[in-house]
Design an enzyme around this catalytic site. Structure first.
Site, PDB file in Angstrom:
ATOM      1  N   ARG A 277       4.885   3.384   9.882  1.00 11.99           N
ATOM      2  CA  ARG A 277       5.164   1.969  10.153  1.00 11.99           C
ATOM      3  C   ARG A 277       5.958   1.918  11.453  1.00 11.99           C
ATOM      4  NH1 ARG A 277       3.418  -0.754   5.678  1.00 11.99           N
ATOM      5  NH2 ARG A 277       3.655   0.276   3.663  1.00 11.99           N
ATOM      6  N   GLY A 278       5.931   0.759  12.117  1.00 13.61           N
ATOM      7  CA  GLY A 278       6.660   0.608  13.380  1.00 13.61           C
ATOM      8  C   GLY A 278       6.012   1.412  14.493  1.00 13.61           C
ATOM      9  N   GLY A 304      -0.760  -6.042   9.592  1.00 15.03           N
ATOM     10  CA  GLY A 304       0.116  -5.687  10.715  1.00 15.03           C
ATOM     11  C   GLY A 304      -0.640  -4.856  11.742  1.00 15.03           C
ATOM     12  N   ASP A 333      -3.137  -3.460  -1.597  1.00 10.19           N
ATOM     13  CA  ASP A 333      -2.799  -4.725  -2.264  1.00 10.19           C
ATOM     14  C   ASP A 333      -3.991  -5.678  -2.365  1.00 10.19           C
ATOM     15  OD1 ASP A 333      -0.277  -3.700  -2.303  1.00 10.19           O
ATOM     16  OD2 ASP A 333       0.583  -5.109  -0.883  1.00 10.19           O
ATOM     17  N   MET A 376       2.198  -2.282  -7.326  1.00  5.85           N
ATOM     18  CA  MET A 376       2.320  -2.782  -5.954  1.00  5.85           C
ATOM     19  C   MET A 376       1.803  -4.213  -5.851  1.00  5.85           C
ATOM     20  SD  MET A 376       1.575   0.333  -3.424  1.00  5.85           S
ATOM     21  CE  MET A 376       2.874   1.533  -3.200  1.00  5.85           C
TER      22      MET A 376
HETATM   23  N1  ADP Z   1       2.563  -8.342  14.754  1.00  6.93           N
HETATM   24  C1  ADP Z   1       2.335  -7.094  15.129  1.00  6.93           C
HETATM   25  N2  ADP Z   1       1.946  -6.796  16.390  1.00  6.93           N
HETATM   26  C2  ADP Z   1       1.701  -5.521  16.747  1.00  6.93           C
HETATM   27  N3  ADP Z   1       1.805  -4.461  15.919  1.00  6.93           N
HETATM   28  C3  ADP Z   1       2.195  -4.683  14.670  1.00  6.93           C
HETATM   29  C4  ADP Z   1       2.477  -6.001  14.196  1.00  6.93           C
HETATM   30  N4  ADP Z   1       2.838  -5.914  12.904  1.00  6.93           N
HETATM   31  C5  ADP Z   1       2.789  -4.602  12.582  1.00  6.93           C
HETATM   32  N5  ADP Z   1       2.399  -3.859  13.631  1.00  6.93           N
HETATM   33  C6  ADP Z   1       2.227  -2.415  13.664  1.00  6.93           C
HETATM   34  O1  ADP Z   1       1.151  -2.039  12.816  1.00  6.93           O
HETATM   35  C7  ADP Z   1       1.453  -0.832  12.121  1.00  6.93           C
HETATM   36  C8  ADP Z   1       1.271  -1.010  10.640  1.00  6.93           C
HETATM   37  O2  ADP Z   1       1.912  -2.199  10.195  1.00  6.93           O
HETATM   38  P1  ADP Z   1       2.426  -2.355   8.688  1.00  6.93           P
HETATM   39  O3  ADP Z   1       2.845  -3.753   8.515  1.00  6.93           O
HETATM   40  O4  ADP Z   1       3.416  -1.289   8.398  1.00  6.93           O
HETATM   41  O5  ADP Z   1       1.167  -1.988   7.797  1.00  6.93           O
HETATM   42  P2  ADP Z   1      -0.204  -2.759   7.561  1.00  6.93           P
HETATM   43  O6  ADP Z   1      -0.993  -2.668   8.794  1.00  6.93           O
HETATM   44  O7  ADP Z   1      -0.803  -2.014   6.444  1.00  6.93           O
HETATM   45  O8  ADP Z   1       0.146  -4.176   7.215  1.00  6.93           O
HETATM   46  C9  ADP Z   1       2.858  -0.457  12.514  1.00  6.93           C
HETATM   47  O9  ADP Z   1       2.795   0.590  13.466  1.00  6.93           O
HETATM   48  C10 ADP Z   1       3.435  -1.715  13.107  1.00  6.93           C
HETATM   49  O10 ADP Z   1       4.372  -1.448  14.125  1.00  6.93           O
HETATM   50  O1  FBP Z   2       7.103   2.344   0.726  1.00  5.23           O
HETATM   51  P1  FBP Z   2       6.118   1.899   1.745  1.00  5.23           P
HETATM   52  O2  FBP Z   2       5.363   2.987   2.376  1.00  5.23           O
HETATM   53  O3  FBP Z   2       6.716   0.968   2.731  1.00  5.23           O
HETATM   54  O4  FBP Z   2       5.006   1.105   0.988  1.00  5.23           O
HETATM   55  C1  FBP Z   2       5.261   0.088   0.076  1.00  5.23           C
HETATM   56  C2  FBP Z   2       4.320  -1.040   0.299  1.00  5.23           C
HETATM   57  O5  FBP Z   2       3.028  -0.629   0.602  1.00  5.23           O
HETATM   58  C3  FBP Z   2       2.089  -1.541   0.067  1.00  5.23           C
HETATM   59  O6  FBP Z   2       1.235  -0.813  -0.745  1.00  5.23           O
HETATM   60  C4  FBP Z   2       1.349  -2.276   1.109  1.00  5.23           C
HETATM   61  O7  FBP Z   2       1.125  -1.459   2.185  1.00  5.23           O
HETATM   62  P2  FBP Z   2       0.230  -1.958   3.390  1.00  5.23           P
HETATM   63  O8  FBP Z   2       0.564  -3.395   3.660  1.00  5.23           O
HETATM   64  O9  FBP Z   2       0.551  -1.074   4.508  1.00  5.23           O
HETATM   65  O10 FBP Z   2      -1.171  -1.778   2.918  1.00  5.23           O
HETATM   66  C5  FBP Z   2       2.902  -2.565  -0.695  1.00  5.23           C
HETATM   67  O11 FBP Z   2       2.317  -2.980  -1.862  1.00  5.23           O
HETATM   68  C6  FBP Z   2       4.221  -1.893  -0.869  1.00  5.23           C
HETATM   69  O12 FBP Z   2       5.229  -2.814  -0.861  1.00  5.23           O
END
Ligand code: ADP
Ligand code: FBP
Length: 635
Positions: A277-278, A304, A333, A376
């Site tokens: 993440r990030g 994200g 999810d 989750m």
């Molecule tokens: N609004 C955004 N703009 C650009 N990158 C983002 C944004 N939100 C999340 N990201 C990047 O996308 C990656 C995954 O985001 P995350 O929210 O952790 O998981 P998911 O894509 O499963 O929702 C991370 O590297 C994060 O920094």
């Molecule tokens: O502990 P982590 O790796 O942040 O993951 C927990 C989260 O991941 C999830 O499975 C969702 O992940 P994504 O949005 O990246 O698919 C959520 O249900 C849960 O809150």
């Protein structure tokens, strides 16, 4: 692996549209250009030499990419109706395959009764905006035009029969109403194109996995590698380590992915590439992509990740780079907008059932046994809902979309007491984002993760504490077993259904990239694989359980749970329109994770103690009123 020879020959006319054009029923696009003649494989060693050999001009490339409007001559409907077999009028699915033969202007004139429903119900969107076509490289750079290797590669020769034309679309809004026409949006159908935009030997593809895990990630990675290599003859495919930061991090190198390397990874859970993440830095990522000469990016992730992918696509487009950016939706999810379901969800639900069964066994074996399963779903109760429906062993399903109360005649405590009275035990499934309205404001969130997702207290631990306190205060026995399969349900390899789905997603993504489409995600809509423009995805909220939907009503019928909330202002609002677009189209750097679908609770709604917020329960097992309990801080 050697590149399969490329042959200029045309594939079979697979589309019915082609036949209609040939029959003069549909006017061909004004600039339709036949596939260019190519000298042979030797001339295609490099893309630049190929570009020189092929009379590629910007307009023809655009014509190949952008589907022409289909114009119908007057009286065409009748002619088409006469051409079609009688079975067509009886099968809704076959209707859906033929949406564009309907002309709104002339449909009234169709006298054949077999097409009455057809013209009323399955009308493709009459405007261009309704046809949601993904961007194509030729809109901002000089895209190549090469015949697909499927035409000549002996191993894939027969695949030429399954070419998909740029005019094949899938209707999105397919529920018909007798009273009025359904005007549907359309997505472009995935699949191999006769003409591709990259010479396979010039492709340098990269695959990255971001965000949380989901079953099937490795299957998607494997299929991307195999499709690129085996179907198209691409030799250079790389894995990006640990998500977005892996593009530019000095601590990690891209990893070469070969067929051998990935042949067995689908048997493992997780992602062999690593995820994170990030770490999203647009400039560093785009610079690294260009510096490394990558020209196809496959980005697997959730909402994200897709906001990041969209930004990368926009930036590379602004730089006029010939680089395709393709997303593959992932979230365990199952709250990704527009698509039928996300990969790994089926496996996760299956695994959740095991936890539910365990909870049931434990609960039944004890006096006043309560099996509490936390799953989750921080913003959506999809896993909880489908696991309850699938297992049929659950008495109460708690999801983020529906507020509930603990105390009072309609609260959870009373519901559990009643279940002990009637059946001696109970099973509760709670999604991680449920019940946040019960928790004090200052404890409801504690910062964000590296991606900006709000961190929430553990609802499983919190509920266990409240239930234990409550029954202890009554002097009534409670044997509560908290089962938390949280990470177990997403770290598995994919089951058969998800595995198949992942394979098709990988193939769809590659076909789109090789054809030169960019800024899209491969996804399944109404059972068909389509290219979803990223703009459509990023402008939408995550999908929520619609508590007024038939699916939720099925859950209520299955669990037989009462409404656990008496407060009118905490009643769930209907989901206005599934997959409705957000009003704003701007990129949200840290999209808020919406947990409460209703207006935020006021201070008086916030649980101080169950009796403060609800009416005392009229009776206990022994018939006496239950005394109040104290609601403490979340654990
Ligand atoms: N609004 C955004 N703009 C650009 N990158 C983002 C944004 N939100 C999340 N990201 C990047 O996308 C990656 C995954 O985001 P995350 O929210 O952790 O998981 P998911 O894509 O499963 O929702 C991370 O590297 C994060 O920094
Ligand atoms: O502990 P982590 O790796 O942040 O993951 C927990 C989260 O991941 C999830 O499975 C969702 O992940 P994504 O949005 O990246 O698919 C959520 O249900 C849960 O809150």
């Amino acid at each position: 692996m050697s590149v399969p020879p490329l042959d200029p020959g045309r594939g079979p006319a697979s589309s019915s549209l082609v036949n209609l054009v040939a029959d003069g029923l549909v006017l061909p696009p004004p600039s339709a250009t036949p596939a260019p003649a190519v000298a042979g494989a030797a001339a295609l060693r490099s893309e630049s030499s190929a570009a020189a050999a092929v009379p590629t001009s910007e307009p023809s490339a655009v014509a190949a990419a952008a589907p022409p409007d289909i114009m119908l001559r007057s009286g065409t409907i009748e002619k088409i109706a006469a051409m079609m077999s009688s079975s067509v009028g009886e099968d809704a699915a076959s209707h859906a395959d033929q949406p564009k033969i309907v002309d709104l202007a002339t449909s009234k004139g169709c006298s054949d009764p077999r097409y009455e429903h057809f013209t009323k119900r399955l009308v493709a969107h009459p405007s261009k905006e309704g046809r949601l076509v993904p961007p194509h490289l030729s809109e901002w750079t000089r895209a190549g035009r090469f015949p697909s290797p499927f035409k000549t590669n002996p191993r894939t020769l027969n695949l030429g029969l399954s070419f998909v034309s740029n005019n094949e679309t899938i209707l999105v809004d397919i529920i018909g109403h007798a009273q009025h026409e359904t005007i549907s949006r359309e997505f472009l159908r995935c699949g191999p194109r006769e003409t591709i935009a990259f010479h396979p030997q010039t492709v340098k593809a990269a695959i990255v996995t971001c965000g949380g895990l989901a079953p099937g990630l490795n299957t998607v990675v494997r299929e991307l590698v195999y499709t690129l290599s085996r179907m198209y003859g691409v030799e250079e495919v790389y894995g990006v380590p640990y998500g977005y930061r892996g593009f530019y991090s000095p601590n990690h190198n891209l990893r070469r992915l070969t067929e051998d390397e990935v042949s067995s990874i689908h048997h493992q859970g997780g992602t062999v590439l690593g995820s994170s993440r990030g770490g999203f830095d647009l400039k560093l990522i785009c610079d690294a992509v260009e510096d490394r000469g990558l020209n196809q990016l496959f980005i697997i992730g959730g909402d994200g990740t897709h906001r990041g992918a969209m930004a990368i696509y926009q930036e590379l487009r602004a730089r006029q780079s010939k680089i395709t950016v393709v997303g593959i939706p992932k979230t365990v999810d199952n709250d990704f907008p527009l698509i039928d379901r996300s990969f790994g969800f089926d496996t996760a639900v299956e695994e959740t059932q095991r936890a539910i069964l365990c909870a049931k066994v434990e609960a039944k074996a004890a006096i006043n046994g309560l099996g509490l399963v936390k799953v989750m779903g921080r913003a959506s109760g999809q896993i909880a809902m489908f696991a309850c429906l699938a297992s049929r062993d659950v008495d109460v399903c708690l999801i983020p979309e529906i507020p509930f109360e603990l105390a009072g005649p309609t609260g959870l405590f009373r519901c559990v007491s009643d279940l002990f009275n009637t059946q001696g035990h109970c099973v509760i499934v709670v999604a991680e984002g449920a019940g946040m309205e019960l928790i004090d404001d200052d404890l409801r969130s504690y910062g964000t993760d590296a991606s900006g997702n709000v961190k929430r207290p553990d609802i499983g631990l919190w509920l266990r504490a409240r239930l234990n306190e409550h029954f202890a205060s009554l002097g009534r026995e409670l044997n509560l077993k908290l089962i938390d399969p949280f990470y177990m349900i997403r770290s598995l390899p994919a089951n058969a259904t998800d595995s198949l789905y992942c394979s098709l997603l990988g193939q769809s993504a590659v076909h789109g990239a090789m054809a030169g489409y960019s800024g899209f995600s491969a996804g399944i809509v109404n059972g068909h694989h389509v290219m979803l423009p990223m703009t459509e995805i990023c402008n939408r909220q995550r999908t929520k359980v619609d508590v007024h939907s038939r699916m939720w009503h099925r859950v209520l019928a299955c669990t037989n749970q009462p409404s656990l909330c008496s407060s009118p202002k905490m009643q769930p609002q209907p989901v206005a329109k599934a997959n409705a677009a957000k009003p704003s189209t701007s990129m949200d750097p840290h999209p808020p994770v919406s947990v409460s679908p209703v207006e935020p609770p006021t201070e008086s709604d916030t649980l101080k103690s169950p009796t403060e917020s609800g009416t005392p329960e009229p009776s206990t097992e022994a018939g006496a009123p239950e005394p109040s309990t104290e609601a403490g801080a979340p654990e």
